[in-house]
Design a protein around this motif. Structure first.
Motif, PDB file in Angstrom:
ATOM      1  N   ILE A 124      23.217  34.715  23.438  1.00 51.20           N
ATOM      2  CA  ILE A 124      23.658  34.545  24.816  1.00 51.20           C
ATOM      3  C   ILE A 124      25.170  34.769  24.863  1.00 51.20           C
ATOM      4  CG2 ILE A 124      23.733  33.017  26.819  1.00 51.20           C
ATOM      5  CD1 ILE A 124      20.906  33.577  25.901  1.00 51.20           C
ATOM      6  N   LEU A 125      25.594  35.758  25.649  1.00 49.61           N
ATOM      7  CA  LEU A 125      27.028  36.042  25.784  1.00 49.61           C
ATOM      8  C   LEU A 125      27.443  35.898  27.243  1.00 49.61           C
ATOM      9  CD1 LEU A 125      29.806  36.912  24.907  1.00 49.61           C
ATOM     10  CD2 LEU A 125      28.999  39.284  24.750  1.00 49.61           C
ATOM     11  N   PRO A 126      27.893  34.698  27.644  1.00 47.78           N
ATOM     12  CA  PRO A 126      28.457  34.540  28.994  1.00 47.78           C
ATOM     13  C   PRO A 126      29.763  35.321  29.084  1.00 47.78           C
ATOM     14  CG  PRO A 126      27.844  32.413  28.035  1.00 47.78           C
ATOM     15  CD  PRO A 126      27.842  33.416  26.929  1.00 47.78           C
ATOM     16  N   LEU A 127      29.916  36.122  30.112  1.00 54.15           N
ATOM     17  CA  LEU A 127      31.076  36.999  30.236  1.00 54.15           C
ATOM     18  C   LEU A 127      32.271  36.268  30.841  1.00 54.15           C
ATOM     19  CD1 LEU A 127      29.164  40.208  31.329  1.00 54.15           C
ATOM     20  CD2 LEU A 127      30.231  39.759  29.111  1.00 54.15           C
ATOM     21  N   TYR A 128      32.622  35.146  30.209  1.00 50.11           N
ATOM     22  CA  TYR A 128      33.769  34.342  30.607  1.00 50.11           C
ATOM     23  C   TYR A 128      34.644  34.145  29.368  1.00 50.11           C
ATOM     24  CZ  TYR A 128      30.295  33.190  34.184  1.00 50.11           C
ATOM     25  OH  TYR A 128      29.321  33.257  35.146  1.00 50.11           O
ATOM     26  N   GLN A 130      37.446  32.651  28.912  1.00 47.97           N
ATOM     27  CA  GLN A 130      37.950  31.283  28.830  1.00 47.97           C
ATOM     28  C   GLN A 130      36.834  30.318  29.246  1.00 47.97           C
ATOM     29  OE1 GLN A 130      39.377  33.627  30.920  1.00 47.97           O
ATOM     30  NE2 GLN A 130      40.949  34.349  29.500  1.00 47.97           N
ATOM     31  N   TYR A 131      36.604  29.286  28.448  1.00 51.10           N
ATOM     32  CA  TYR A 131      35.551  28.326  28.764  1.00 51.10           C
ATOM     33  C   TYR A 131      35.907  27.483  29.983  1.00 51.10           C
ATOM     34  CZ  TYR A 131      32.511  24.261  28.543  1.00 51.10           C
ATOM     35  OH  TYR A 131      31.612  23.274  28.861  1.00 51.10           O
ATOM     36  N   SER A 132      34.923  27.249  30.822  1.00 49.61           N
ATOM     37  CA  SER A 132      35.015  26.249  31.882  1.00 49.61           C
ATOM     38  C   SER A 132      33.622  25.696  32.142  1.00 49.61           C
ATOM     39  CB  SER A 132      35.574  26.840  33.181  1.00 49.61           C
ATOM     40  OG  SER A 132      35.530  25.869  34.225  1.00 49.61           O
ATOM     41  N   ALA A 133      33.575  24.429  32.468  1.00 46.80           N
ATOM     42  CA  ALA A 133      32.284  23.836  32.821  1.00 46.80           C
ATOM     43  C   ALA A 133      31.707  24.485  34.070  1.00 46.80           C
ATOM     44  CB  ALA A 133      32.448  22.333  33.044  1.00 46.80           C
ATOM     45  N   THR A 134      32.586  25.028  34.934  1.00 44.07           N
ATOM     46  CA  THR A 134      32.125  25.637  36.180  1.00 44.07           C
ATOM     47  C   THR A 134      31.478  27.004  35.963  1.00 44.07           C
ATOM     48  OG1 THR A 134      34.273  26.691  36.584  1.00 44.07           O
ATOM     49  CG2 THR A 134      33.953  24.476  37.463  1.00 44.07           C
ATOM     50  N   THR A 135      31.702  27.603  34.812  1.00 42.18           N
ATOM     51  CA  THR A 135      31.161  28.937  34.536  1.00 42.18           C
ATOM     52  C   THR A 135      30.282  28.947  33.293  1.00 42.18           C
ATOM     53  OG1 THR A 135      33.253  29.448  33.394  1.00 42.18           O
ATOM     54  CG2 THR A 135      33.016  30.200  35.679  1.00 42.18           C
ATOM     55  N   THR A 136      30.890  28.750  32.117  1.00 42.35           N
ATOM     56  CA  THR A 136      30.139  28.810  30.867  1.00 42.35           C
ATOM     57  C   THR A 136      29.063  27.731  30.808  1.00 42.35           C
ATOM     58  OG1 THR A 136      32.207  29.517  29.825  1.00 42.35           O
ATOM     59  CG2 THR A 136      30.366  28.987  28.366  1.00 42.35           C
ATOM     60  N   ALA A 137      29.444  26.480  31.089  1.00 38.08           N
ATOM     61  CA  ALA A 137      28.470  25.393  31.037  1.00 38.08           C
ATOM     62  C   ALA A 137      27.385  25.561  32.096  1.00 38.08           C
ATOM     63  CB  ALA A 137      29.165  24.044  31.203  1.00 38.08           C
ATOM     64  N   ALA A 138      27.773  26.076  33.270  1.00 41.39           N
ATOM     65  CA  ALA A 138      26.775  26.327  34.316  1.00 41.39           C
ATOM     66  C   ALA A 138      25.774  27.379  33.864  1.00 41.39           C
ATOM     67  CB  ALA A 138      27.480  26.785  35.598  1.00 41.39           C
ATOM     68  N   ALA A 139      26.245  28.386  33.118  1.00 42.36           N
ATOM     69  CA  ALA A 139      25.342  29.409  32.590  1.00 42.36           C
ATOM     70  C   ALA A 139      24.387  28.807  31.572  1.00 42.36           C
ATOM     71  CB  ALA A 139      26.149  30.535  31.954  1.00 42.36           C
ATOM     72  N   VAL A 140      24.892  27.929  30.709  1.00 37.97           N
ATOM     73  CA  VAL A 140      24.045  27.271  29.708  1.00 37.97           C
ATOM     74  C   VAL A 140      23.007  26.385  30.392  1.00 37.97           C
ATOM     75  CG1 VAL A 140      24.020  25.640  27.775  1.00 37.97           C
ATOM     76  CG2 VAL A 140      25.805  27.394  27.920  1.00 37.97           C
ATOM     77  N   ASP A 141      23.425  25.680  31.449  1.00 42.22           N
ATOM     78  CA  ASP A 141      22.461  24.892  32.241  1.00 42.22           C
ATOM     79  C   ASP A 141      21.347  25.788  32.770  1.00 42.22           C
ATOM     80  OD1 ASP A 141      24.027  22.652  31.876  1.00 42.22           O
ATOM     81  OD2 ASP A 141      24.924  22.711  33.876  1.00 42.22           O
ATOM     82  N   GLY A 142      21.740  26.950  33.286  1.00 39.26           N
ATOM     83  CA  GLY A 142      20.763  27.886  33.835  1.00 39.26           C
ATOM     84  C   GLY A 142      19.806  28.403  32.774  1.00 39.26           C
ATOM     85  N   ILE A 143      20.311  28.656  31.580  1.00 39.95           N
ATOM     86  CA  ILE A 143      19.458  29.090  30.471  1.00 39.95           C
ATOM     87  C   ILE A 143      18.427  28.012  30.153  1.00 39.95           C
ATOM     88  CG2 ILE A 143      19.416  29.610  28.002  1.00 39.95           C
ATOM     89  CD1 ILE A 143      20.457  31.919  29.595  1.00 39.95           C
ATOM     90  N   GLY A 144      18.896  26.758  30.133  1.00 44.93           N
ATOM     91  CA  GLY A 144      17.981  25.651  29.847  1.00 44.93           C
ATOM     92  C   GLY A 144      16.857  25.567  30.864  1.00 44.93           C
ATOM     93  N   LYS A 145      17.187  25.756  32.144  1.00 46.87           N
ATOM     94  CA  LYS A 145      16.154  25.729  33.184  1.00 46.87           C
ATOM     95  C   LYS A 145      15.189  26.895  33.022  1.00 46.87           C
ATOM     96  CE  LYS A 145      19.133  23.433  36.592  1.00 46.87           C
ATOM     97  NZ  LYS A 145      19.854  23.579  37.893  1.00 46.87           N
ATOM     98  N   ALA A 146      15.725  28.046  32.656  1.00 46.19           N
ATOM     99  CA  ALA A 146      14.872  29.227  32.465  1.00 46.19           C
ATOM    100  C   ALA A 146      13.906  29.015  31.313  1.00 46.19           C
ATOM    101  CB  ALA A 146      15.737  30.462  32.220  1.00 46.19           C
ATOM    102  N   LEU A 147      14.379  28.419  30.230  1.00 47.97           N
ATOM    103  CA  LEU A 147      13.521  28.186  29.068  1.00 47.97           C
ATOM    104  C   LEU A 147      12.383  27.233  29.403  1.00 47.97           C
ATOM    105  CD1 LEU A 147      16.179  27.840  26.215  1.00 47.97           C
ATOM    106  CD2 LEU A 147      14.818  29.844  26.825  1.00 47.97           C
TER     107      LEU A 147
END
Length: 318
Positions: A124-128, A130-147
């Motif tokens: 999984i390569l989020p295209l961010y 710089q890390y932020s909970a508003t972007t990178t963490a939100a993408a990881v949350d979305g991956i978890g829901k998809a799984l």
């Protein structure tokens, strides 16, 4: 002997409306602004405000802005992201799919296409950068829901930030040098990053530290001192204090301080989108020139630049 797992890559970006219409923009913004990673207000306060005032007022305005930057193939963010996925697939010789945290193509559809291609391990390569909970963490949350929608879950590896990667800094620097070759070097290089509420950083989000480090590394690579390069934050929303300095106020201050020619780059954006093509390239140009500046040059995002794709390949292979 057990076969080596077949690896695929899921590039993740924030998302975009399907069409530059009020209805499509309203649908997209609703999904985006419902995410508590993005807006952490109490739902009973936020939802009536969002649906009763913000979406009805903002959706038509934002739709008109999208219409100004919309490409023949679709939204710039989606067009450039697809080009990145195609280029990376050729370099790595493996399946690469695209998934958006909000909107289409969804994260679930991207993972499903990888599974259909025979992949049993996904990077999984989020295209961010710089890390932020508003972007990178939100993408990881979305991956978890998809799984949660899958019976067979592939092995996962996630890349959370790459702002320090030498190839990322090199790619940024080369994009600046290329612009200088074409347009000449301006008095000042401004790095404008997407903002977040200051409160989020106060509560532990490391995003501003990553942005500062990115600017410092770029300055070192280009050989610029503090009088030649700086940083600011754009796209603030609402009355709450966001990370400072603000881009619009910085433009006025630079012009006041005698900076007549300006180069501006957006290192937090992996592809050009509404925030770069309209807000920076158009609105900020008008702000700077109106404040007394003479020359304003927007340096495009890295998009599917060869060095950018090389950097992505290095991240995945690592």
């Amino acid at each position: 002997m057990q076969n080596k797992p077949k690896t695929g890559v899921l590039l993740v970006n924030l998302g975009t409306p399907d069409q530059p219409t009020s209805h499509a923009v309203k649908k997209f913004l609703s999904q985006f602004l419902h995410d508590q990673r993005v807006v952490d207000m109490s739902r009973w306060l936020w939802c009536p405000l969002l649906h009763g005032i913000i979406l009805p007022v903002r959706a038509p305005k934002v739709a008109k802005l999208y219409q100004q930057v919309w490409m023949e193939q679709g939204s710039p963010l989606l067009v450039y992201s697809k080009r990145q996925a195609d280029a990376l697939a050729k370099v790595l010789d493996c399946p690469v799919e695209l998934g958006m945290t909000y909107g289409n193509p969804s994260l679930l559809s991207g993972i499903e296409r990888l599974i259909q291609a025979g992949v049993d391990e996904v990077v999984i390569l989020p295209l961010y950068p710089q890390y932020s909970a508003t972007t990178t963490a939100a993408a990881v949350d979305g991956i978890g829901k998809a799984l949660g929608c899958l019976t067979l879950v592939p092995a996962l590896r996630t890349i959370d930030a790459y702002y320090q990667h030498p190839l990322y800094i090199k790619a940024l620097a080369e994009s600046v040098r290329s612009s200088w070759d074409k347009h000449g070097q301006s008095d000042y290089l401004l790095c404008s990053y997407h903002g977040i509420p200051k409160r989020y950083a106060d509560n532990g989000d490391v995003y501003p530290q990553h942005c500062v480090a990115t600017t410092e590394l770029l300055a070192q690579e280009l050989g610029l001192d503090e009088s030649q390069i700086g940083m600011s934050y754009q796209s603030r929303f609402g009355r709450e204090e966001w990370l400072q300095p603000y881009t619009d106020k910085t433009l006025h201050q630079l012009a006041k301080d005698g900076v007549t020619s300006l180069d501006i780059i957006t290192p937090a954006f992996a592809v050009d989108c509404l925030e770069t093509l309209e807000e920076i390239s158009e609105e900020c140009r008008e702000e700077f020139l109106h404040a007394g500046g003479h020359s304003f040059n927007y340096i495009p995002c890295l998009n599917d630049d060869e060095l950018h794709i090389e950097m992505m390949a290095a991240l995945v292979q690592r």
